[in-house]
Scaffold this motif. Structure first.
Motif, PDB file in Angstrom:
ATOM      1  N   TYR A 285      22.905  11.639  51.681  1.00 22.11           N
ATOM      2  CA  TYR A 285      24.220  11.075  51.430  1.00 22.11           C
ATOM      3  C   TYR A 285      24.166  10.027  50.326  1.00 22.11           C
ATOM      4  O   TYR A 285      23.196   9.275  50.198  1.00 22.11           O
ATOM      5  N   ASP A 286      25.235  10.010  49.544  1.00 15.90           N
ATOM      6  CA  ASP A 286      25.248   9.225  48.315  1.00 15.90           C
ATOM      7  C   ASP A 286      25.967   7.885  48.436  1.00 15.90           C
ATOM      8  O   ASP A 286      25.572   6.902  47.788  1.00 15.90           O
ATOM      9  N   TYR A 287      27.042   7.857  49.185  1.00 17.82           N
ATOM     10  CA  TYR A 287      27.826   6.629  49.344  1.00 17.82           C
ATOM     11  C   TYR A 287      28.136   6.427  50.827  1.00 17.82           C
ATOM     12  O   TYR A 287      28.403   7.393  51.553  1.00 17.82           O
ATOM     13  N   TRP A 288      28.167   5.136  51.207  1.00 13.27           N
ATOM     14  CA  TRP A 288      28.354   4.778  52.608  1.00 13.27           C
ATOM     15  C   TRP A 288      29.460   3.754  52.778  1.00 13.27           C
ATOM     16  O   TRP A 288      29.691   2.916  51.891  1.00 13.27           O
ATOM     17  N   GLY A 289      30.111   3.828  53.935  1.00 10.06           N
ATOM     18  CA  GLY A 289      31.039   2.776  54.306  1.00 10.06           C
ATOM     19  C   GLY A 289      30.288   1.631  54.964  1.00 10.06           C
ATOM     20  O   GLY A 289      29.066   1.686  55.154  1.00 10.06           O
ATOM     21  N   GLN A 290      31.055   0.587  55.332  1.00 12.55           N
ATOM     22  CA  GLN A 290      30.466  -0.616  55.909  1.00 12.55           C
ATOM     23  C   GLN A 290      30.178  -0.468  57.400  1.00 12.55           C
ATOM     24  O   GLN A 290      29.353  -1.196  57.946  1.00 12.55           O
ATOM     25  N   GLY A 291      30.869   0.442  58.051  1.00  9.62           N
ATOM     26  CA  GLY A 291      30.640   0.651  59.472  1.00  9.62           C
ATOM     27  C   GLY A 291      31.678  -0.018  60.348  1.00  9.62           C
ATOM     28  O   GLY A 291      32.332  -0.979  59.944  1.00  9.62           O
TER      29      GLY A 291
END
Length: 125
Positions: free
Chosen positions: A112-118
């Motif tokens: 995965y390339d981009y992530w949210g903050q959670g």
């Protein structure tokens, strides 16, 4: 700028349901893959659902299969995670991520390339 924003977490009781949202901005979901992951304190990050937006194929590990459902709304550029029959062991920070490769979707976080903050999900006994 690619951004993912999770929402919908909270404190619930054993057996309750929650629906998490992952709103994408800076790009169109298009033919990418979106994955949901969770990480509890002291534990490794776990892939719990993914959807390949090319053909809507999905994947769930045994720990959540039959209880969790991933879906999308193209008009809102948002992916959802419906979680039913929650258990205390489901408590964790839940994050979404986008894999620009798109297909097939995978539960491997390295893809995965981009992530949210959670968003925090806590299930009380």
């Amino acid at each position: 700028q690619v951004q993912l924003a999770e929402s919908g977490g909270g404190l619930v009781q054993d057996g309750d349901s929650l629906k998490l949202s992952c709103a994408a901005s800076g790009f169109t979901l298009g033919e990418y893959a979106i994955g949901w992951f969770r990480q509890a304190p002291g534990k490794e990050r776990e892939g719990i659902a993914c959807i390949s937006l090319r053909d809507d194929s999905t994947y769930y590990p045994p720990s959540v299969k039959g209880r969790f459902t991933i879906s999308r709304d193209n008009t809102k550029n948002t992916v959802y995670l419906q979680m039913n029959t929650l258990k205390p062991e489901d408590s964790a920070v839940y994050s979404c991520a986008v894999d620009l490769t798109g297909y097939p979707c995978t539960d491997s976080s390295t893809q995965y390339d981009y992530w949210g903050q959670g968003t925090q999900v806590t299930v009380s006994a």
